[in-house]
Design an enzyme around this catalytic site. Structure first.
Site: not given
Ligand code: ADP
Length: 155
Positions: A42, A91, A128
Site C-alpha cells: 500500500k 460516519r 483521511s
Molecule cells: P482504513 O484504511 O482501515 O479504513 P482509516 O484510517 O481510514 O482506516 O479509518 C480507521 C477507522 O476510523 C475506520 O473505522 C473509519 O471508519 C474510522 N473513521 C475515519 N474517520 C472517522 C471520523 N471522522 N469519525 C469517526 N470514525 C472515523
C-alpha cells in the site's frame, strides 16, 4: 479481566475524528491499542514513522492507549495482543456497508467481534483522504489533525 480493544486503520493521517473515537471508547474499554497499518503493498502519503510519532504525541498514558504498527490479518493481531475486540468508527451508511462484511468475516474467521462507535456530527465529515487532498493542495490541515507538524511525507 481488563477489556482491550484494537483500533486498526491506515491513519494516513490520524485525524481528530479518529482521536474522538479513541477517547470515547475509553469509557467502555480499559485500554485501546491503535494498530497503525504498515502494508508494503500500500502507498501512504505520510511516512509510517511520522504517523506513529504524531499519534504518540496525542496520547500520554500508555496504560490506556498503546500505539503499534501492524501488518497482516487484524484478527491475528487482536489474538497476538490478547485483546478482546476490534474497534471501528462509522460516519455514514457507506462506512456501514463496507464494515459490515469485514466484521462478519472477522467473526467467522476467529470469533472476534467488532464494536462500532458512531462519529459525532462535528467530526463525521473528516476523512483521511480529504485531509490528504487539502494537504496536497497546500491547505492548512491543523484544524483536522492534532500536531500535524509532526507528519512528514514518504519518499
Ligand atoms: P482504513 O484504511 O482501515 O479504513 P482509516 O484510517 O481510514 O482506516 O479509518 C480507521 C477507522 O476510523 C475506520 O473505522 C473509519 O471508519 C474510522 N473513521 C475515519 N474517520 C472517522 C471520523 N471522522 N469519525 C469517526 N470514525 C472515523
Amino acid at each position: 479481566m481488563s477489556k482491550i480493544a484494537v483500533f486498526p486503520g491506515s491513519f494516513d493521517p490520524f485525524t481528530k475524528g479518529h482521536e474522538e473515537i479513541v477517547n470515547r471508547s475509553l469509557e467502555v474499554f480499559d485500554k485501546v491499542i491503535i494498530a497503525v497499518g504498515e502494508n508494503s503493498q500500500k502507498k501512504y502519503l505520510f511516512s509510517s514513522e511520522s504517523r506513529l510519532k504524531q499519534i504518540k504525541s496525542i496520547f500520554s498514558d500508555p496504560n490506556k492507549v498503546e500505539i503499534k504498527q501492524f501488518d497482516g490479518l487484524t484478527v491475528d493481531f487482536v489474538n497476538d495482543q490478547k485483546a478482546n475486540v476490534i474497534l471501528r468508527g462509522l460516519r455514514n451508511s457507506s462506512d456501514f456497508v463496507f464494515e459490515r462484511s469485514i466484521a462478519q468475516m472477522n467473526q467467522k474467521l476467529k470469533s472476534v467481534d467488532t464494536y462500532f462507535l458512531m462519529a459525532t456530527p462535528e467530526f463525521a465529515p473528516i476523512s483521511s483522504s480529504i485531509v490528504r487532498e487539502i494537504n496536497k493542495n497546500g491547505g492548512d490541515i491543523s484544524e483536522f489533525v492534532t500536531n500535524a507538524h509532526l507528519l512528514s511525507y514518504t519518499i
